[in-house]
Design a protein around this motif. Structure first.
Motif, PDB file in Angstrom:
ATOM      1  N   ARG A 115       0.836  -1.198   0.000  1.00 50.20           N
ATOM      2  CA  ARG A 115       0.000   0.000   0.000  1.00 50.20           C
ATOM      3  C   ARG A 115       0.873   1.252   0.000  1.00 50.20           C
ATOM      4  NH1 ARG A 115      -3.816   2.757  -2.127  1.00 50.20           N
ATOM      5  NH2 ARG A 115      -4.751   4.328  -0.712  1.00 50.20           N
ATOM      6  N   ALA A 116       1.987   1.197   0.727  1.00 49.94           N
ATOM      7  CA  ALA A 116       2.917   2.328   0.723  1.00 49.94           C
ATOM      8  C   ALA A 116       3.491   2.546  -0.669  1.00 49.94           C
ATOM      9  CB  ALA A 116       4.033   2.081   1.729  1.00 49.94           C
ATOM     10  N   GLN A 117       3.830   1.458  -1.379  1.00 46.30           N
ATOM     11  CA  GLN A 117       4.347   1.605  -2.738  1.00 46.30           C
ATOM     12  C   GLN A 117       3.325   2.295  -3.640  1.00 46.30           C
ATOM     13  OE1 GLN A 117       6.481  -1.205  -6.022  1.00 46.30           O
ATOM     14  NE2 GLN A 117       4.529  -1.964  -5.284  1.00 46.30           N
ATOM     15  N   ALA A 118       2.057   1.945  -3.491  1.00 47.39           N
ATOM     16  CA  ALA A 118       1.022   2.547  -4.330  1.00 47.39           C
ATOM     17  C   ALA A 118       0.937   4.056  -4.121  1.00 47.39           C
ATOM     18  CB  ALA A 118      -0.328   1.890  -4.030  1.00 47.39           C
ATOM     19  N   LEU A 119       1.241   4.524  -2.924  1.00 47.72           N
ATOM     20  CA  LEU A 119       1.141   5.953  -2.610  1.00 47.72           C
ATOM     21  C   LEU A 119       2.442   6.707  -2.833  1.00 47.72           C
ATOM     22  CD1 LEU A 119      -0.880   5.706   0.737  1.00 47.72           C
ATOM     23  CD2 LEU A 119      -1.780   6.232  -1.550  1.00 47.72           C
ATOM     24  N   ALA A 120       3.561   5.996  -2.877  1.00 48.25           N
ATOM     25  CA  ALA A 120       4.872   6.646  -2.929  1.00 48.25           C
ATOM     26  C   ALA A 120       5.193   7.117  -4.342  1.00 48.25           C
ATOM     27  CB  ALA A 120       5.954   5.687  -2.443  1.00 48.25           C
ATOM     28  N   GLU A 121       5.999   8.190  -4.396  1.00 52.52           N
ATOM     29  CA  GLU A 121       6.507   8.739  -5.651  1.00 52.52           C
ATOM     30  C   GLU A 121       8.018   8.921  -5.520  1.00 52.52           C
ATOM     31  OE1 GLU A 121       4.720   8.994  -8.259  1.00 52.52           O
ATOM     32  OE2 GLU A 121       2.768   8.635  -7.308  1.00 52.52           O
ATOM     33  N   PRO A 122       8.726   9.100  -6.641  1.00 53.17           N
ATOM     34  CA  PRO A 122      10.173   9.314  -6.554  1.00 53.17           C
ATOM     35  C   PRO A 122      10.534  10.411  -5.556  1.00 53.17           C
ATOM     36  CG  PRO A 122       9.532   8.995  -8.828  1.00 53.17           C
ATOM     37  CD  PRO A 122       8.252   9.065  -8.045  1.00 53.17           C
ATOM     38  N   GLY A 123      11.521  10.120  -4.710  1.00 58.20           N
ATOM     39  CA  GLY A 123      11.950  11.047  -3.676  1.00 58.20           C
ATOM     40  C   GLY A 123      11.301  10.828  -2.329  1.00 58.20           C
ATOM     41  N   ASP A 124      10.258  10.009  -2.276  1.00 61.60           N
ATOM     42  CA  ASP A 124       9.558   9.778  -1.012  1.00 61.60           C
ATOM     43  C   ASP A 124      10.294   8.760  -0.151  1.00 61.60           C
ATOM     44  OD1 ASP A 124       7.648  11.498  -1.939  1.00 61.60           O
ATOM     45  OD2 ASP A 124       6.109   9.973  -2.317  1.00 61.60           O
ATOM     46  N   THR A 125      10.005   8.812   1.144  1.00 56.77           N
ATOM     47  CA  THR A 125      10.549   7.848   2.100  1.00 56.77           C
ATOM     48  C   THR A 125       9.407   7.129   2.794  1.00 56.77           C
ATOM     49  OG1 THR A 125      12.536   9.176   2.501  1.00 56.77           O
ATOM     50  CG2 THR A 125      11.962   7.528   4.156  1.00 56.77           C
ATOM     51  N   VAL A 126       9.461   5.820   2.778  1.00 56.16           N
ATOM     52  CA  VAL A 126       8.522   4.985   3.526  1.00 56.16           C
ATOM     53  C   VAL A 126       9.241   4.541   4.794  1.00 56.16           C
ATOM     54  CG1 VAL A 126       7.166   2.862   3.526  1.00 56.16           C
ATOM     55  CG2 VAL A 126       7.376   4.221   1.419  1.00 56.16           C
ATOM     56  N   TRP A 127       8.793   5.045   5.929  1.00 55.39           N
ATOM     57  CA  TRP A 127       9.394   4.681   7.209  1.00 55.39           C
ATOM     58  C   TRP A 127       8.699   3.435   7.745  1.00 55.39           C
ATOM     59  CZ3 TRP A 127      13.814   6.755   8.212  1.00 55.39           C
ATOM     60  CH2 TRP A 127      14.092   8.079   7.841  1.00 55.39           C
ATOM     61  N   ILE A 128       9.493   2.432   8.106  1.00 53.72           N
ATOM     62  CA  ILE A 128       8.975   1.155   8.576  1.00 53.72           C
ATOM     63  C   ILE A 128       9.185   1.075  10.078  1.00 53.72           C
ATOM     64  CG2 ILE A 128       9.016  -1.331   8.235  1.00 53.72           C
ATOM     65  CD1 ILE A 128      10.522  -0.811   5.583  1.00 53.72           C
ATOM     66  N   ARG A 129       8.093   1.078  10.822  1.00 52.22           N
ATOM     67  CA  ARG A 129       8.189   1.032  12.277  1.00 52.22           C
ATOM     68  C   ARG A 129       8.624  -0.361  12.744  1.00 52.22           C
ATOM     69  NH1 ARG A 129       5.638   4.952  15.167  1.00 52.22           N
ATOM     70  NH2 ARG A 129       7.188   4.233  16.694  1.00 52.22           N
ATOM     71  N   GLY A 130       9.179  -0.413  13.940  1.00 51.09           N
ATOM     72  CA  GLY A 130       9.660  -1.658  14.491  1.00 51.09           C
ATOM     73  C   GLY A 130       8.541  -2.613  14.853  1.00 51.09           C
ATOM     74  N   GLY A 131       8.914  -3.882  15.076  1.00 42.69           N
ATOM     75  CA  GLY A 131       7.961  -4.925  15.416  1.00 42.69           C
ATOM     76  C   GLY A 131       7.930  -6.008  14.357  1.00 42.69           C
ATOM     77  N   VAL A 132       7.102  -7.011  14.595  1.00 41.26           N
ATOM     78  CA  VAL A 132       7.015  -8.164  13.696  1.00 41.26           C
ATOM     79  C   VAL A 132       5.836  -7.985  12.747  1.00 41.26           C
ATOM     80  CG1 VAL A 132       6.682 -10.653  13.541  1.00 41.26           C
ATOM     81  CG2 VAL A 132       8.077  -9.693  15.387  1.00 41.26           C
ATOM     82  N   TYR A 133       6.124  -8.096  11.458  1.00 41.95           N
ATOM     83  CA  TYR A 133       5.098  -8.086  10.422  1.00 41.95           C
ATOM     84  C   TYR A 133       4.840  -9.540  10.042  1.00 41.95           C
ATOM     85  CZ  TYR A 133       6.099  -3.095  10.011  1.00 41.95           C
ATOM     86  OH  TYR A 133       6.269  -1.753  10.273  1.00 41.95           O
ATOM     87  N   GLN A 134       3.765 -10.114  10.569  1.00 45.07           N
ATOM     88  CA  GLN A 134       3.451 -11.506  10.301  1.00 45.07           C
ATOM     89  C   GLN A 134       2.720 -11.595   8.967  1.00 45.07           C
ATOM     90  OE1 GLN A 134       4.404 -14.087  12.681  1.00 45.07           O
ATOM     91  NE2 GLN A 134       4.221 -15.142  10.706  1.00 45.07           N
TER      92      GLN A 134
END
Length: 430
Positions: free
Chosen positions: A45-64
């Motif tokens: 979903r983040a990829q769908a919203l992101a554009e060149p130059g953007d940063t997707v910050w991934i919070r800590g924890g387990v992504y099951q």
């Protein structure tokens, strides 16, 4: 004219200001706006919203990760994530761990019958992944093949400070695209116990197998240990691959030193039994410099029947079955021969069953090498021969841990040969 230039400059500046930040968290929701307070749930979903130059910050924890939320099925592969949207030169899309937090993507539950699983399929270019872990990537077929934690098909990508471990899959499998940098990544305890005979003969830490035209691909500052096949493998590579300042330990073994697959630290080159029309002419010349191979089941550094000599400089090998094995084939790939055309400079070997083998010394360039059979080393010749520190924590900036292992006591030798003397031994970004 000045007004037009000014307007153009303002437009570029405004475009630069449009770079945005998106947030993903294990407790997020893809219906959310992706802010720090209301994060998204998935990278897709983040990829769908992101554009060149953007940063997707991934919070800590387990992504099951779940089998009903995969990105795509393609032929025999299941892609849990598929990155097809590209950044631009100077404007990569960044998928980075947030601050000092530790995100972990757990793929254990994605186990579709009869399929290969690629946890991160990277077809896009100008992407930068940094600071997270991938575990548990599965295999669920009995034939020949492999799953991958990361497979790279695009160019100008950076994989940085990733830990790819405790899975049935290859850590990083680079097949296409130019100018990719695999930087300060770890691949360890990966073992395919499902396909073929279950020995894990398809699971390397890192694979560099670029297709024709895919140039300038570099593995730098990486570590591979306890992978069931090889630490690093570049068989069937149609373009040159560079291994710089990388370490390989205990490959071909399980964590209790049970024997598994091939077990080379660096398997650099080769085309198997491919017919002559199926290999490049000439074959690419690979570069391995400033690297370390320790207690791998087979060879520490291995030319793997390659059809071209290689460049081997400032490498160190310790307690491998063969510390250096330069076995080659002629250009017609017809038979095995002792290695010719190799440039072997400032390497160090100690306590291998054989320092080096299958080398036609008269037809290679050798200079400033320090092999135990020639220098008569003992343990006291080094600050330390305790290899336990090699799998320790990295430095705060992601570089390899600073260790005394195999650092010669003799000051002159310490600056002449081996990975500790490698110029630029502290890996830096490309």
């Amino acid at each position: 004219m000045r007004c037009r230039v000014l307007l153009l400059s303002l437009a570029v500046g405004v475009a630069g200001l449009r770079a945005k930040e998106l947030f993903v968290a294990p407790d997020g929701a893809d219906e959310s706006p992706g802010t720090l307070a209301k994060p998204l749930a998935s990278l897709m979903r983040a990829q769908a919203l992101a554009e060149p130059g953007d940063t997707v910050w991934i919070r800590g924890g387990v992504y099951q990760l779940k089998p009903d939320r995969i990105a795509r099925e393609h032929r025999v592969w299941t892609y849990i994530h598929e990155f097809r949207k590209s950044g631009k030169p100077g404007q990569p899309i960044r998928y980075w761990a947030y601050q000092a937090e530790k995100p972990v993507f757990d793929c254990t539950e994605v186990n579709p019958p009869g399929r290969r699983v690629n946890a991160f399929q990277v077809a896009g270019s100008w992407l930068h992944f940094r600071g997270f872990e991938v575990i548990g990537t599965q295999v669920n077929f009995k034939g020949h093949g492999q799953s991958c934690n990361f497979e790279i098909q695009g160019g100008h990508n950076i994989l940085e400070r990733l830990a790819l471990h405790d899975s049935q899959a290859i850590g990083v499998y680079l097949l296409g695209g130019s100018d990719n940098l695999i930087l300060n990544c770890d691949a360890y305890r990966n073992h395919d116990f499902t396909s073929e005979d279950g020995r894990g003969g398809n699971v390397d830490g890192f694979g560099g197998h670029p297709s024709k035209g895919s140039v300038n691909n570099v593995f730098r500052g990486c570590r591979a240990w306890f992978n069931s096949d090889d630490g690093y493998d570049s068989i069937s590579a149609w373009e040159s691959v560079r291994f710089e300042g990388c370490w390989a330990m205990y490959n071909g073994y399980g964590p209790k030193f049970e024997k598994r697959g091939d077990g080379n630290g660096f398997k650099v080159g080769g085309f198997g039994n491919a017919p002559l029309h199926g290999v490049p002419a000439p074959a690419p010349r690979h570069v391995t410099e400033g690297c370390l191979a320790v207690r791998n089941k087979a060879s520490g550094f291995y030319a793997n029947h390659h059809l071209m000599g290689g460049d081997w400089s400032f490498n160190s090998a310790y307690r491998n079955a063969n510390d250096f094995n330069f076995l080659m084939r002629p250009a017609d790939n017809s038979r095995d021969i002792d290695g010719v055309g190799h440039r072997v400079t400032a390497n160090l070997s100690y306590r291998g069953q054989r320092d080096f083998t299958r080398l036609d010394v008269a037809r290679c360039e050798l200079k400033d090498n320090a092999f135990a059979s020639q220098r008569k080393f003992t343990d006291a010749s080094f600050e330390s021969v305790d290899d336990a520190a090699l799998t320790g924590s990295r430095e705060a900036d992601g570089t390899l841990p600073k260790v005394a292992f195999l650092r010669p006591v003799d000051a002159t030798l310490a600056t002449q040969a081996g990975y500790t003397a490698y110029p630029g031994s502290k890996p830096t970004a490309k």
